[in-house]
Scaffold this motif. Structure first.
Motif, PDB file in Angstrom:
ATOM      1  N   ILE A  78       0.985  -1.122   0.004  1.00  0.00           N
ATOM      2  CA  ILE A  78       0.440  -0.059   0.226  1.00  0.00           C
ATOM      3  C   ILE A  78       0.350   1.131   0.100  1.00  0.00           C
ATOM      4  N   LEU A  79       2.100   1.125   0.946  1.00  0.00           N
ATOM      5  CA  LEU A  79       2.771   2.164   1.065  1.00  0.00           C
ATOM      6  C   LEU A  79       3.227   2.118  -0.268  1.00  0.00           C
ATOM      7  N   ASP A  80       3.772   1.667  -0.603  1.00  0.00           N
ATOM      8  CA  ASP A  80       4.626   2.054  -2.372  1.00  0.00           C
ATOM      9  C   ASP A  80       3.744   2.624  -3.234  1.00  0.00           C
ATOM     10  N   VAL A  81       2.799   2.398  -3.563  1.00  0.00           N
ATOM     11  CA  VAL A  81       1.259   3.015  -4.262  1.00  0.00           C
ATOM     12  C   VAL A  81       1.399   4.808  -3.268  1.00  0.00           C
ATOM     13  N   THR A  82       1.210   5.113  -2.584  1.00  0.00           N
ATOM     14  CA  THR A  82       0.250   5.707  -2.047  1.00  0.00           C
ATOM     15  C   THR A  82       1.238   6.585  -0.993  1.00  0.00           C
ATOM     16  N   SER A  83       2.480   6.369  -0.498  1.00  0.00           N
ATOM     17  CA  SER A  83       3.240   7.151   0.695  1.00  0.00           C
ATOM     18  C   SER A  83       4.476   8.452  -0.735  1.00  0.00           C
ATOM     19  N   THR A  84       5.735   8.743  -0.125  1.00  0.00           N
ATOM     20  CA  THR A  84       6.019   9.839  -0.397  1.00  0.00           C
ATOM     21  C   THR A  84       7.695   9.014  -0.348  1.00  0.00           C
ATOM     22  N   THR A  85       8.747   9.605  -1.117  1.00  0.00           N
ATOM     23  CA  THR A  85      10.102   8.944  -1.123  1.00  0.00           C
ATOM     24  C   THR A  85      10.336   9.700   0.371  1.00  0.00           C
ATOM     25  N   GLU A  86       9.899  10.968   0.770  1.00  0.00           N
ATOM     26  CA  GLU A  86      10.269  11.622   1.824  1.00  0.00           C
ATOM     27  C   GLU A  86      10.224  10.287   3.190  1.00  0.00           C
ATOM     28  N   SER A  87       8.971   9.827   3.201  1.00  0.00           N
ATOM     29  CA  SER A  87       8.311   9.154   4.565  1.00  0.00           C
ATOM     30  C   SER A  87       8.698   7.987   4.387  1.00  0.00           C
ATOM     31  N   LEU A  88       8.772   7.143   3.086  1.00  0.00           N
ATOM     32  CA  LEU A  88       9.459   5.489   3.402  1.00  0.00           C
ATOM     33  C   LEU A  88      10.813   6.031   4.208  1.00  0.00           C
ATOM     34  N   GLY A  89      11.665   7.022   2.630  1.00  0.00           N
ATOM     35  CA  GLY A  89      13.463   7.047   2.920  1.00  0.00           C
ATOM     36  C   GLY A  89      13.248   6.182   1.316  1.00  0.00           C
ATOM     37  N   LYS A  90      13.090   5.442   0.666  1.00  0.00           N
ATOM     38  CA  LYS A  90      13.324   4.924  -0.092  1.00  0.00           C
ATOM     39  C   LYS A  90      12.566   5.065  -1.472  1.00  0.00           C
ATOM     40  N   PRO A  91      13.115   4.953  -2.848  1.00  0.00           N
ATOM     41  CA  PRO A  91      11.782   5.434  -3.810  1.00  0.00           C
ATOM     42  C   PRO A  91      10.304   4.481  -3.616  1.00  0.00           C
ATOM     43  N   ILE A  92       9.401   5.389  -4.584  1.00  0.00           N
ATOM     44  CA  ILE A  92       7.990   5.022  -4.301  1.00  0.00           C
ATOM     45  C   ILE A  92       7.840   4.009  -5.237  1.00  0.00           C
ATOM     46  N   GLY A  93       6.741   3.556  -5.575  1.00  0.00           N
ATOM     47  CA  GLY A  93       6.645   2.832  -7.366  1.00  0.00           C
ATOM     48  C   GLY A  93       7.881   1.780  -7.955  1.00  0.00           C
ATOM     49  N   SER A  94       8.366   1.576  -6.948  1.00  0.00           N
ATOM     50  CA  SER A  94       9.500   0.446  -7.678  1.00  0.00           C
ATOM     51  C   SER A  94       8.944  -0.545  -7.819  1.00  0.00           C
ATOM     52  N   ASP A  95       8.125  -1.292  -7.271  1.00  0.00           N
ATOM     53  CA  ASP A  95       7.498  -2.335  -8.130  1.00  0.00           C
ATOM     54  C   ASP A  95       7.260  -2.283  -9.120  1.00  0.00           C
ATOM     55  N   ALA A  96       6.288  -1.483  -9.346  1.00  0.00           N
ATOM     56  CA  ALA A  96       5.549  -1.195 -10.745  1.00  0.00           C
ATOM     57  C   ALA A  96       7.012  -1.216 -11.727  1.00  0.00           C
ATOM     58  N   LYS A  97       7.740  -0.633 -11.788  1.00  0.00           N
ATOM     59  CA  LYS A  97       8.582   0.043 -12.603  1.00  0.00           C
ATOM     60  C   LYS A  97       9.288  -1.313 -12.628  1.00  0.00           C
ATOM     61  N   LEU A 136       1.527  -3.734  19.019  1.00  0.00           N
ATOM     62  CA  LEU A 136       1.943  -3.950  18.296  1.00  0.00           C
ATOM     63  C   LEU A 136       1.610  -4.341  16.898  1.00  0.00           C
ATOM     64  N   ALA A 137       0.940  -5.168  16.726  1.00  0.00           N
ATOM     65  CA  ALA A 137       0.432  -5.372  15.034  1.00  0.00           C
ATOM     66  C   ALA A 137      -0.294  -4.414  14.996  1.00  0.00           C
ATOM     67  N   ARG A 138      -1.768  -3.616  15.764  1.00  0.00           N
ATOM     68  CA  ARG A 138      -2.576  -2.469  15.544  1.00  0.00           C
ATOM     69  C   ARG A 138      -1.426  -1.221  14.666  1.00  0.00           C
ATOM     70  N   THR A 139      -0.231  -1.021  15.728  1.00  0.00           N
ATOM     71  CA  THR A 139       0.827  -0.289  15.372  1.00  0.00           C
ATOM     72  C   THR A 139       1.588  -0.614  13.723  1.00  0.00           C
ATOM     73  N   LEU A 140       1.483  -1.431  13.468  1.00  0.00           N
ATOM     74  CA  LEU A 140       2.187  -1.619  12.278  1.00  0.00           C
ATOM     75  C   LEU A 140       1.346  -1.518  11.348  1.00  0.00           C
ATOM     76  N   ILE A 141      -0.226  -2.131  11.664  1.00  0.00           N
ATOM     77  CA  ILE A 141      -1.184  -1.139  10.111  1.00  0.00           C
ATOM     78  C   ILE A 141      -0.987  -0.209  10.012  1.00  0.00           C
ATOM     79  N   ALA A 142      -1.198   1.123  10.656  1.00  0.00           N
ATOM     80  CA  ALA A 142      -1.595   2.064  10.743  1.00  0.00           C
ATOM     81  C   ALA A 142       0.050   2.837  10.307  1.00  0.00           C
ATOM     82  N   ARG A 143       1.404   2.021   9.960  1.00  0.00           N
ATOM     83  CA  ARG A 143       2.461   3.056  10.166  1.00  0.00           C
ATOM     84  C   ARG A 143       2.727   3.743   8.393  1.00  0.00           C
ATOM     85  N   GLU A 144       3.124   5.054   8.476  1.00  0.00           N
ATOM     86  CA  GLU A 144       3.124   5.320   7.734  1.00  0.00           C
ATOM     87  C   GLU A 144       4.930   5.369   6.483  1.00  0.00           C
ATOM     88  N   ASN A 145       6.257   4.271   7.354  1.00  0.00           N
ATOM     89  CA  ASN A 145       7.009   4.085   6.900  1.00  0.00           C
ATOM     90  C   ASN A 145       7.464   2.703   7.041  1.00  0.00           C
TER      91      ASN A 145
END
Length: 291
Positions: A221-240, A282-291
Motif C-alpha cells: 500500500i505504502l509503495d503506491v500511496t506514500s512519498t520517497t521522503e516518508s518511506l526513505g526509499k523510492p516509491i513505485g519501484s514495484d510497478a517499475k 504492536l500489530a495495531r501500530t504496524l498496520i497504521a504505519r506510514e513508513n
C-alpha cells in the motif's frame, strides 16, 4: 511500562547491542564501516523487538534473547544490502540514505552482506546464558528462515515473477518466504530463549504468520500511496520493475481492509494467553504505519 515506553527501551537495548558487535574488532579495509553503515542506519527494528516481546510473553529474560533477535536483524540487513544491488532491485536510496553499493561500491556491498550473514550465526553461537541446545535450535531456525526454503527462496520467486502476472496464491507464497519467514523466525527466537511451552510457541507462530503478511500488504500500500521522503526509499519501484503486488491484485481499498483483518487474526492467535497487550498493540501500530 506502557507500549511506547517499552518499545523505546527495547530499541535502545537493540541499538546498543548492534553498535558493539564489531566495535572491538581490528579493521579490515572498508568492510566493517560498510557493514555498520547499513546495520546502524536505523529502521523499525521490528524483528528484534518481536524477539524480546515473545521472550517476555513466554516468561523469559529478554536480555538472553537479545543476541538472537539482533542476529535476525543482521540477516535482515544483509538481505537489504543485496536486494538494493543493480543485479536485484537496483535502488539508490534506503532509509533516507544512499544504498550501500552507492557508497562503498558493488564488491564491498556484496561482501558487507556476506559478512553480516555469517556474523549473525557467530552471534548466536556466542550468546551467553543459553544452553547448547538453545543455541543449536536458534541456528537451525535462522538457517531455515534465511535460506532457500525461506527468504532466499522468496527472493528467487520475486525475481522470477518480474514482468509476468502472478496469481494471488503465488504472491502470498512469495511473500510468506521473502518477508514472513524472518518475521516468524524472530518471534520463534524469543520462544527459544525463554524455553516457551508448546501452546505458547504455537500461538506465537500463528501471530507472527498473520503479522508478517499484514506487514507486507501494508508495504505494498505504502509503495503506491506514500512519498520517497516518508518511506526513505523510492516509491513505485514495484510497478517499475513489473512486479505483481497485493495492490495490483486486489486494489488499495481491499488491501487496507485485508490488513485490518489480518491484524485482528494475529491478535486472535494470542487469545487465552496472559500478558499479550504489547504484541496486540504492536500489530495495531504496524498496520497504521506510514513508513
Amino acid at each position: 511500562m506502557d507500549f511506547c515506553e517499552q518499545i523505546a527501551a527495547d530499541i535502545e537495548k537493540i541499538e546498543t547491542y548492534l553498535r558493539g558487535v564489531f566495535a572491538a574488532l581490528p579493521p579490515r579495509g572498508d568492510i566493517f564501516p560498510a557493514m555498520e553503515y547499513s546495520l546502524l542506519a536505523g529502521g523499525k527494528r521490528l524483528r528484534p523487538v518481536l524477539t524480546l516481546a515473545c521472550c517476555r510473553l513466554c516468561g523469559g529474560d529478554a536480555e538472553l534473547a537479545l543476541p538472537l533477535g539482533c542476529a535476525v536483524e543482521m540477516v535482515h540487513t544483509y538481505s537489504l544490502i543485496h536486494d538494493d544491488l543493480p543485479a536485484m532491485d537496483n535502488d539508490d536510496l534506503r532509509r533516507g540514505k544512499p544504498t550501500n553499493h552507492k557508497v562503498y561500491g558493488e564488491a564491498t556491498a556484496i561482501l558487507a552482506g556476506d559478512g553480516l550473514l555469517t556474523a549473525a550465526f557467530g552471534t548466536i553461537a556466542g550468546a551467553s546464558g543459553l544452553s547448547e541446545g538453545q543455541r543449536l535450535a536458534a541456528v537451525s531456525a535462522l538457517s531455515a528462515a534465511a535460506g532457500p526454503q525461506g527468504m532466499v527462496g522468496g527472493q528467487v520467486l520475486d525475481m522470477d515473477g518480474e514482468d509476468r502476472g502472478l496469481s494471488r496464491p503465488e504472491v502470498e507464497e512469495l511473500q510468506r518466504l521473502k518477508t514472513g519467514a524472518l518475521i516468524g523466525c524472530a518471534a520463534h527466537m524469543g520462544c527459544i530463549a525463554a524455553r516457551g511451552d508448546e501452546k505458547t510457541t504455537r500461538a506465537v507462530a500463528g501471530y507472527a504468520e498473520k503479522l508478517g503478511l499484514a506487514f507486507q500488504v501494508r508495504d505494498d500500500i505504502l509503495d503506491v500511496t506514500s512519498t520517497t521522503e516518508s518511506l526513505g526509499k523510492p516509491i513505485g519501484s514495484d510497478a517499475k520493475q513489473g512486479k505483481t503486488t497485493f495492490v495490483t491484485l486486489l486494489g488499495l481499498e481491499a488491501c487496507q481492509e485485508w490488513v485490518e483483518e489480518l491484524s485482528r487474526e494475529a491478535c486472535a492467535c494470542l487469545d487465552g494467553l496472559e500478558n499479550t497487550a504489547f504484541l496486540r498493540e504492536l500489530a495495531r501500530t504496524l498496520i497504521a504505519r506510514e513508513n
